[in-house]
Design a protein around this motif. Structure first.
Motif, PDB file in Angstrom:
ATOM      1  N   GLY A  15       0.924  -1.207  -0.045  1.00  0.00           N
ATOM      2  CA  GLY A  15      -0.012  -0.003  -0.076  1.00  0.00           C
ATOM      3  C   GLY A  15       0.868   1.305   0.072  1.00  0.00           C
ATOM      4  O   GLY A  15       0.418   2.483  -0.103  1.00  0.00           O
ATOM      5  N   GLY A  16       1.980   0.973   0.260  1.00  0.00           N
ATOM      6  CA  GLY A  16       2.914   2.274   0.337  1.00  0.00           C
ATOM      7  C   GLY A  16       3.336   2.569  -1.004  1.00  0.00           C
ATOM      8  O   GLY A  16       3.138   2.319  -2.105  1.00  0.00           O
ATOM      9  N   SER A  17       4.400   3.898  -1.135  1.00  0.00           N
ATOM     10  CA  SER A  17       4.786   4.271  -2.386  1.00  0.00           C
ATOM     11  C   SER A  17       6.342   4.447  -2.177  1.00  0.00           C
ATOM     12  O   SER A  17       7.017   4.665  -1.156  1.00  0.00           O
ATOM     13  N   LEU A  18       7.083   4.296  -3.317  1.00  0.00           N
ATOM     14  CA  LEU A  18       8.359   4.726  -3.635  1.00  0.00           C
ATOM     15  C   LEU A  18       8.443   5.433  -5.071  1.00  0.00           C
ATOM     16  O   LEU A  18       7.708   5.467  -5.747  1.00  0.00           O
ATOM     17  N   ARG A  19       9.540   6.228  -4.839  1.00  0.00           N
ATOM     18  CA  ARG A  19       9.978   6.977  -6.389  1.00  0.00           C
ATOM     19  C   ARG A  19      11.338   6.588  -6.525  1.00  0.00           C
ATOM     20  O   ARG A  19      12.200   6.784  -5.820  1.00  0.00           O
ATOM     21  N   LEU A  20      11.566   6.017  -7.875  1.00  0.00           N
ATOM     22  CA  LEU A  20      12.743   5.539  -8.491  1.00  0.00           C
ATOM     23  C   LEU A  20      13.072   6.675  -9.236  1.00  0.00           C
ATOM     24  O   LEU A  20      12.503   7.337  -9.950  1.00  0.00           O
ATOM     25  N   SER A  21      14.659   6.830  -9.116  1.00  0.00           N
ATOM     26  CA  SER A  21      15.316   8.000 -10.227  1.00  0.00           C
ATOM     27  C   SER A  21      16.414   7.259 -10.972  1.00  0.00           C
ATOM     28  O   SER A  21      16.698   6.019 -10.635  1.00  0.00           O
ATOM     29  N   CYS A  22      16.467   7.526 -12.028  1.00  0.00           N
ATOM     30  CA  CYS A  22      17.455   7.117 -12.941  1.00  0.00           C
ATOM     31  C   CYS A  22      18.286   8.319 -13.846  1.00  0.00           C
ATOM     32  O   CYS A  22      17.663   9.216 -14.284  1.00  0.00           O
ATOM     33  N   ARG A  27      26.846  12.213 -19.269  1.00  0.00           N
ATOM     34  CA  ARG A  27      26.138  12.887 -20.563  1.00  0.00           C
ATOM     35  C   ARG A  27      24.684  13.241 -20.351  1.00  0.00           C
ATOM     36  O   ARG A  27      23.969  12.648 -19.579  1.00  0.00           O
ATOM     37  N   ALA A  28      24.015  14.078 -21.298  1.00  0.00           N
ATOM     38  CA  ALA A  28      22.859  14.271 -21.245  1.00  0.00           C
ATOM     39  C   ALA A  28      21.972  13.189 -21.913  1.00  0.00           C
ATOM     40  O   ALA A  28      22.417  12.629 -22.624  1.00  0.00           O
ATOM     41  N   ARG A  72       9.973  12.431 -16.687  1.00  0.00           N
ATOM     42  CA  ARG A  72      11.396  12.974 -16.947  1.00  0.00           C
ATOM     43  C   ARG A  72      11.498  14.490 -16.978  1.00  0.00           C
ATOM     44  O   ARG A  72      10.552  15.055 -17.025  1.00  0.00           O
ATOM     45  N   ASP A  73      12.809  14.802 -16.373  1.00  0.00           N
ATOM     46  CA  ASP A  73      13.035  16.116 -16.367  1.00  0.00           C
ATOM     47  C   ASP A  73      14.373  16.332 -16.979  1.00  0.00           C
ATOM     48  O   ASP A  73      15.508  15.952 -16.559  1.00  0.00           O
ATOM     49  N   ASN A  74      14.062  16.711 -18.345  1.00  0.00           N
ATOM     50  CA  ASN A  74      15.583  16.812 -18.893  1.00  0.00           C
ATOM     51  C   ASN A  74      16.307  17.683 -18.565  1.00  0.00           C
ATOM     52  O   ASN A  74      17.838  17.689 -18.799  1.00  0.00           O
ATOM     53  N   GLY A  75      15.860  18.878 -17.904  1.00  0.00           N
ATOM     54  CA  GLY A  75      16.633  19.859 -17.324  1.00  0.00           C
ATOM     55  C   GLY A  75      17.755  19.271 -16.040  1.00  0.00           C
ATOM     56  O   GLY A  75      18.641  19.789 -16.149  1.00  0.00           O
ATOM     57  N   LYS A  76      17.060  18.442 -15.411  1.00  0.00           N
ATOM     58  CA  LYS A  76      17.661  17.699 -14.186  1.00  0.00           C
ATOM     59  C   LYS A  76      18.510  16.484 -14.664  1.00  0.00           C
ATOM     60  O   LYS A  76      19.084  15.654 -13.967  1.00  0.00           O
ATOM     61  N   THR A  78      17.216  13.449 -15.303  1.00  0.00           N
ATOM     62  CA  THR A  78      16.611  12.413 -14.592  1.00  0.00           C
ATOM     63  C   THR A  78      15.281  11.949 -14.995  1.00  0.00           C
ATOM     64  O   THR A  78      14.235  12.890 -15.504  1.00  0.00           O
ATOM     65  N   VAL A  79      15.095  10.539 -15.144  1.00  0.00           N
ATOM     66  CA  VAL A  79      13.783  10.145 -15.233  1.00  0.00           C
ATOM     67  C   VAL A  79      13.224   9.432 -13.979  1.00  0.00           C
ATOM     68  O   VAL A  79      14.150   8.905 -13.112  1.00  0.00           O
ATOM     69  N   TYR A  80      12.212   9.365 -13.802  1.00  0.00           N
ATOM     70  CA  TYR A  80      11.556   9.011 -12.566  1.00  0.00           C
ATOM     71  C   TYR A  80      10.491   7.808 -12.694  1.00  0.00           C
ATOM     72  O   TYR A  80       9.763   7.759 -13.725  1.00  0.00           O
ATOM     73  N   LEU A  81      10.362   7.096 -11.480  1.00  0.00           N
ATOM     74  CA  LEU A  81       9.248   5.968 -11.812  1.00  0.00           C
ATOM     75  C   LEU A  81       8.446   6.021 -10.335  1.00  0.00           C
ATOM     76  O   LEU A  81       9.063   5.902  -9.242  1.00  0.00           O
ATOM     77  N   GLN A  82       7.610   7.022 -10.282  1.00  0.00           N
ATOM     78  CA  GLN A  82       6.804   6.901  -9.009  1.00  0.00           C
ATOM     79  C   GLN A  82       5.772   5.492  -8.921  1.00  0.00           C
ATOM     80  O   GLN A  82       4.893   5.367  -9.907  1.00  0.00           O
TER      81      GLN A  82
END
Length: 126
Positions: A15-22, A27-28, A72-76, A78-82
């Motif tokens: 029932g909980g949540s996590l956020r993954l980052s990559c 390089r961009a 995704r935040d191309n400025g940062k 980073t891609v996320y998975l909520q």
């Protein structure tokens, strides 16, 4: 060569949540489509979610649709998975992957992805 580094995995109750980052190292990645896959012990690697280079197109596996969100935040760089409403069946190693050849797609096809991260463990307890 593109090196991808995942973070954000861990142990969470059902029932909980996590956020993954990559993020790529050195390089961009704004010209790449990105995907998340997962692999549980004894099972094949499974598609989770994908996003094209601009973030305008996303695609989800049936087992996570409505619970997980890729962004995704191309400025940062980073891609996320909520991941919300996690259940024990979501327990797996989660891998980030980059598709450098067809960035306009958000593909579930594992073979399109030419670079992979080392993975981050997600464990959901009941």
């Amino acid at each position: 060569q593109v090196q991808l580094v995942e973070s954000g995995g861990g142990l969470v109750q059902a029932g909980g949540s996590l956020r993954l980052s990559c993020a790529p190292v050195g390089r961009a990645f704004s010209n790449y489509a990105m995907g998340w896959f997962r692999q549980a012990p004894g099972k094949e690697r499974e598609f989770v979610a994908a996003i094209n280079w601009s973030g305008t197109n996303t695609y989800y596996g049936n087992s996570v649709k409505g619970r997980f969100t890729i962004s995704r935040d191309n400025g940062k760089n980073t891609v996320y998975l909520q991941m919300n409403s996690l259940n024990p069946e979501d327990t797996a190693v989660y891998y980030c992957a980059a598709d450098t050849n067809t960035p306009w797609l958000a593909s579930r096809n594992l073979e399109r992805y030419d670079y992979w991260g080392q993975g981050t463990q997600v464990t959901v307890s009941s």
